[in-house]
Design a protein around this motif. Structure first.
Motif, PDB file in Angstrom:
ATOM      1  N   SER A  38     -42.087  60.701  22.755  1.00 17.67           N
ATOM      2  CA  SER A  38     -41.769  61.388  21.645  1.00 17.67           C
ATOM      3  C   SER A  38     -40.830  60.657  20.715  1.00 17.67           C
ATOM      4  CB  SER A  38     -40.977  62.826  21.873  1.00 17.67           C
ATOM      5  OG  SER A  38     -39.758  62.579  22.550  1.00 17.67           O
ATOM      6  N   ASP A  39     -39.978  59.958  21.145  1.00 23.27           N
ATOM      7  CA  ASP A  39     -39.347  58.899  20.240  1.00 23.27           C
ATOM      8  C   ASP A  39     -40.234  57.964  19.709  1.00 23.27           C
ATOM      9  OD1 ASP A  39     -36.798  58.784  19.542  1.00 23.27           O
ATOM     10  OD2 ASP A  39     -35.918  57.764  21.149  1.00 23.27           O
ATOM     11  N   ILE A  40     -41.279  57.474  20.586  1.00 23.91           N
ATOM     12  CA  ILE A  40     -41.825  56.304  19.983  1.00 23.91           C
ATOM     13  C   ILE A  40     -43.025  56.932  18.836  1.00 23.91           C
ATOM     14  CG2 ILE A  40     -44.064  54.970  20.309  1.00 23.91           C
ATOM     15  CD1 ILE A  40     -42.848  54.411  23.322  1.00 23.91           C
ATOM     16  N   VAL A  41     -43.564  58.071  18.983  1.00 29.36           N
ATOM     17  CA  VAL A  41     -44.230  58.748  17.993  1.00 29.36           C
ATOM     18  C   VAL A  41     -43.584  58.967  16.708  1.00 29.36           C
ATOM     19  CG1 VAL A  41     -45.587  60.851  17.561  1.00 29.36           C
ATOM     20  CG2 VAL A  41     -45.896  59.632  19.669  1.00 29.36           C
ATOM     21  N   ALA A  42     -42.472  59.598  16.861  1.00 28.36           N
ATOM     22  CA  ALA A  42     -41.494  59.613  15.822  1.00 28.36           C
ATOM     23  C   ALA A  42     -41.053  58.558  15.041  1.00 28.36           C
ATOM     24  CB  ALA A  42     -40.242  60.658  16.046  1.00 28.36           C
ATOM     25  N   HIS A  43     -40.830  57.498  15.617  1.00 28.01           N
ATOM     26  CA  HIS A  43     -40.651  56.399  14.954  1.00 28.01           C
ATOM     27  C   HIS A  43     -41.631  55.657  14.142  1.00 28.01           C
ATOM     28  CE1 HIS A  43     -39.582  51.881  14.433  1.00 28.01           C
ATOM     29  NE2 HIS A  43     -38.292  52.351  14.400  1.00 28.01           N
ATOM     30  N   ARG A  44     -42.875  55.674  14.807  1.00 30.50           N
ATOM     31  CA  ARG A  44     -44.123  54.956  14.212  1.00 30.50           C
ATOM     32  C   ARG A  44     -44.464  55.702  12.977  1.00 30.50           C
ATOM     33  NH1 ARG A  44     -47.854  54.585  11.660  1.00 30.50           N
ATOM     34  NH2 ARG A  44     -49.871  54.045  12.200  1.00 30.50           N
ATOM     35  N   TYR A  45     -44.594  56.910  13.008  1.00 30.70           N
ATOM     36  CA  TYR A  45     -44.876  57.526  11.853  1.00 30.70           C
ATOM     37  C   TYR A  45     -43.720  58.073  10.833  1.00 30.70           C
ATOM     38  CZ  TYR A  45     -49.156  57.961  14.116  1.00 30.70           C
ATOM     39  OH  TYR A  45     -50.474  57.455  14.933  1.00 30.70           O
ATOM     40  N   GLY A  46     -42.598  57.764  11.471  1.00 30.33           N
ATOM     41  CA  GLY A  46     -41.412  58.371  10.443  1.00 30.33           C
ATOM     42  C   GLY A  46     -41.210  59.596  10.233  1.00 30.33           C
ATOM     43  N   ARG A  47     -41.701  60.328  11.241  1.00 31.96           N
ATOM     44  CA  ARG A  47     -41.580  61.859  11.148  1.00 31.96           C
ATOM     45  C   ARG A  47     -40.923  62.469  12.306  1.00 31.96           C
ATOM     46  NH1 ARG A  47     -43.833  59.782   7.166  1.00 31.96           N
ATOM     47  NH2 ARG A  47     -45.461  60.927   5.943  1.00 31.96           N
ATOM     48  N   PRO A  48     -39.544  62.771  12.260  1.00 31.12           N
ATOM     49  CA  PRO A  48     -38.932  63.384  13.402  1.00 31.12           C
ATOM     50  C   PRO A  48     -39.525  64.451  14.011  1.00 31.12           C
ATOM     51  CG  PRO A  48     -37.190  62.567  11.782  1.00 31.12           C
ATOM     52  CD  PRO A  48     -38.673  62.651  11.134  1.00 31.12           C
ATOM     53  N   TRP A  49     -39.884  65.472  12.886  1.00 32.17           N
ATOM     54  CA  TRP A  49     -40.760  66.477  13.573  1.00 32.17           C
ATOM     55  C   TRP A  49     -41.869  66.288  14.243  1.00 32.17           C
ATOM     56  CZ3 TRP A  49     -45.806  67.217  12.414  1.00 32.17           C
ATOM     57  CH2 TRP A  49     -46.488  66.436  11.327  1.00 32.17           C
ATOM     58  N   LEU A  50     -42.479  65.239  14.147  1.00 31.58           N
ATOM     59  CA  LEU A  50     -43.837  65.070  14.837  1.00 31.58           C
ATOM     60  C   LEU A  50     -43.350  64.552  16.291  1.00 31.58           C
ATOM     61  CD1 LEU A  50     -46.630  64.683  15.041  1.00 31.58           C
ATOM     62  CD2 LEU A  50     -46.517  62.278  14.128  1.00 31.58           C
ATOM     63  N   GLY A  51     -42.212  63.842  16.425  1.00 36.85           N
ATOM     64  CA  GLY A  51     -41.707  63.826  17.690  1.00 36.85           C
ATOM     65  C   GLY A  51     -41.256  64.855  18.564  1.00 36.85           C
ATOM     66  N   ALA A  52     -40.702  65.905  17.825  1.00 37.18           N
ATOM     67  CA  ALA A  52     -40.275  67.137  18.484  1.00 37.18           C
ATOM     68  C   ALA A  52     -41.809  67.867  18.788  1.00 37.18           C
ATOM     69  CB  ALA A  52     -39.676  68.094  17.380  1.00 37.18           C
ATOM     70  N   ALA A  53     -42.667  67.790  18.180  1.00 33.36           N
ATOM     71  CA  ALA A  53     -43.734  68.558  18.365  1.00 33.36           C
ATOM     72  C   ALA A  53     -44.491  67.760  19.583  1.00 33.36           C
ATOM     73  CB  ALA A  53     -45.240  68.338  17.058  1.00 33.36           C
ATOM     74  N   VAL A  54     -44.483  66.619  19.865  1.00 31.62           N
ATOM     75  CA  VAL A  54     -44.989  65.973  21.036  1.00 31.62           C
ATOM     76  C   VAL A  54     -44.144  66.358  22.087  1.00 31.62           C
ATOM     77  CG1 VAL A  54     -45.135  63.570  22.113  1.00 31.62           C
ATOM     78  CG2 VAL A  54     -45.897  64.217  19.517  1.00 31.62           C
ATOM     79  N   ALA A  55     -42.887  66.350  21.850  1.00 36.42           N
ATOM     80  CA  ALA A  55     -42.107  66.686  22.918  1.00 36.42           C
ATOM     81  C   ALA A  55     -42.371  68.094  23.517  1.00 36.42           C
ATOM     82  CB  ALA A  55     -40.647  66.932  22.723  1.00 36.42           C
ATOM     83  N   VAL A  56     -42.845  69.148  22.736  1.00 36.02           N
ATOM     84  CA  VAL A  56     -43.191  70.485  23.229  1.00 36.02           C
ATOM     85  C   VAL A  56     -44.559  70.552  23.832  1.00 36.02           C
ATOM     86  CG1 VAL A  56     -43.779  72.674  22.228  1.00 36.02           C
ATOM     87  CG2 VAL A  56     -41.775  71.484  21.261  1.00 36.02           C
ATOM     88  N   LEU A  57     -45.364  69.690  23.375  1.00 38.68           N
ATOM     89  CA  LEU A  57     -46.846  69.443  23.912  1.00 38.68           C
ATOM     90  C   LEU A  57     -46.563  69.150  25.400  1.00 38.68           C
ATOM     91  CD1 LEU A  57     -49.838  69.372  24.035  1.00 38.68           C
ATOM     92  CD2 LEU A  57     -49.697  67.316  22.842  1.00 38.68           C
TER      93      LEU A  57
END
Length: 503
Positions: A111-130
């Motif tokens: 989730s950390d990697i995804v949030a950093h790649r796209y610069g969107r903390p909310w996206l990392g949180a969404a991946v964590a939930v999924l």
């Protein structure tokens, strides 16, 4: 007397497991932050990475499910060997790439990697939930698997409910304190037991019941030939196309599975991961043993139906071995539940502590403590659902692997292709997840003989590409080195990891 001896042996190994996990972090636990706890301080060498990642792949399914599939269906169970081996080959390239990217930017999970790649903390949180939704069923399955093993090898002296609690308590007991490093140390004990017990059973069962492999295999060919060819016996159409598509989608999924990524990020260097990718397929040889023993059980304990078929291997063990040997084999199977369960809980805790709760200002400086509390919470939730509503997580487990597969374009394609936009990655993910749910829960898996996950993944990738090419361009002012996983990460030497993971 048999129950007392077997239970005592099993109990001794459980105490040793907790002690070993705690011993692994002597002198480290008090001063280590989130990176030390969640990825072992990025310092694990080839041996520890090998036993840790083998421990994640060789779970209670290997003792219960592999034997049960062999007993019920036959040939289709070989998909496990195929996708793991292909996944290890992909991991030779993917593992070092994710390791280098995470090390460069101080990241500790998927989730950390995804949030950093796209610069969107909310996206990392969404991946964590999924990922949590997809991982919780595996925790419940390991709790259930260990419960069945412990209850069986104790000759019923330990009830299923107490066995479930034991699985939760032992796993939580050491992983909260010792993290990934403790799991790696316990994996060493588990692998020794697994290798010794399966090597013994591979020789003992054919000799004891059939007089050798020759008579056993001759009888299998003569009396059960349909178990040796696709689509297997009563498998519901799991033929060659299903085998190929399942191998493909699962091999792609296993390299980005959150627990696999945790293993990658714990490595000391990229070379350790490359060597690990070459050595891991040797571990797969052990999987042939429960598969063959499941086939042997067709003749020794015929008539097992439903969930009882998963006990095919242990029916042979309890039927013919002394109690102390039953206890040792039970301990090996129990540890095959405990190690992956601990890593599943650790990964969920890390994702929530870093990408969800860690984003709250009041908790930003307590990410390690928050992660540890989430470990206890996730394990407790899985345990309670095991007691009260086991079918809830069993239903979710149907889409766990296919669901995680839908992260492949967002993660892997995104790290090598800058043009993939947030809008495109999310659109593909949503469409892929929706299609997986419709196909699986609608009873259309396999679809036209293909695994539903690969169908959804193809649509996912197509949508992501279409939105990228046809949609508006998104501006990201960061340089390529900040966004992409470049081939020239750390040329010549390894820099010290950045200190960005708070305690």
């Amino acid at each position: 007397m048999n129950a007392t001896v077997a239970t005592a042996v099993l109990g001794a190994f459980m105490v040793l497991t907790v002690a070993l996990g705690l011993f692994a972090v002597r002198g480290r636990a008090s001063g280590g932050g989130l990176a030390e706890w969640s990825v072992g301080g990025r310092s694990l060498g080839t041996v520890f990475i090998w036993v840790l990642m083998a421990g994640e792949s060789y779970t209670s399914f290997s003792y219960l499910g592999a034997a049960g599939w062999g007993y019920n269906f036959g040939a289709p169970v070989l998909y496990v060997l195929a996708y793991m081996s292909c996944g290890y080959a992909l991991g030779y390239a993917v593992g070092p790439m994710l390791w280098a990217y995470a090390r460069r930017h101080g990241l500790v999970g998927i989730s950390d990697i995804v949030a950093h790649r796209y610069g969107r903390p909310w996206l990392g949180a969404a991946v964590a939930v999924l990922a949590t939704v997809c991982l919780l069923p595996y925790i419940q399955l390991q709790i259930t698997g260990m419960g069945v093993v412990v209850s069986t090898v104790s000759y019923g002296a330990i009830s299923l409910n107490w066995a479930y609690f034991l699985a939760f308590a032992v796993s939580t007991g050491f992983v909260v304190v010792s993290g990934l490093r403790g799991s790696a140390w316990v994996s060493v004990l588990k692998d020794i037991l697994v290798i010794v017990t399966l090597a013994f059973l591979a020789c003992y069962v054919p000799l004891h019941y059939f007089g050798g492999y020759g008579p056993f295999l001759h009888r299998l060919v003569a009396e059960k030939p349909q178990w040796l060819v696709f689509p297997g016996h009563a498998s519901g159409g799991l033929g060659g196309t299903w085998f190929l598509t399942t191998t493909l989608v699962n091999s792609l999924t296993v390299v980005i599975f959150p627990t696999t990524v945790a293993g990658y990020l714990g490595a000391r260097n990229a070379e350790a991961l490359r060597r690990n990718a070459m050595y891991l397929p040797f571990y797969n040889v052990l999987l042939y043993v429960p598969m063959l023993l499941g086939l042997a059980a067709l003749f020794v304990v015929p008539g097992l139906v439903g969930a009882d078929s998963n006990l095919a291997l242990f029916k042979l063990v309890v039927d013919s071995l002394p109690a102390w040997a039953v206890g040792v084999i039970g301990a090996a199977a129990a540890l095959s539940s405990i190690v992956p369960m601990a890593v599943f809980m650790l990964v969920i805790g890390t994702m929530w502590g870093r990408s969800v709760l860690g984003r709250l200002p009041r908790l930003a400086h307590r990410q390690k403590l928050t992660s540890q509390l989430v470990v206890v919470a996730s394990g407790t939730l899985a345990l309670l659902l095991t007691y009260t509503a086991p079918n809830t997580l069993v239903r979710l487990s149907l889409i766990s692997y296919e669901g995680m597969a839908q992260l492949v374009p967002m993660l892997l394609l995104g790290l090598v292709w800058r043009r993939l936009t947030v809008r495109a990655a999310v659109s593909g993910l949503v469409v892929g997840l929706a299609l997986v749910c419709v196909l699986v829960f609608g009873g259309h898996d396999p679809l036209w003989g293909m695994n539903a996950g690969i169908v959804a993944l193809a649509v996912n990738a197509a949508v992501a590409l279409a939105v990228t090419w046809l949609g508006p361009r998104e501006r990201d002012e960061r340089p390529d080195a900040e966004v992409l996983a470049l081939d020239d990460e750390f040329p010549g030497q390894e820099p010290a990891p950045p200190v960005r993971a708070s305690s």
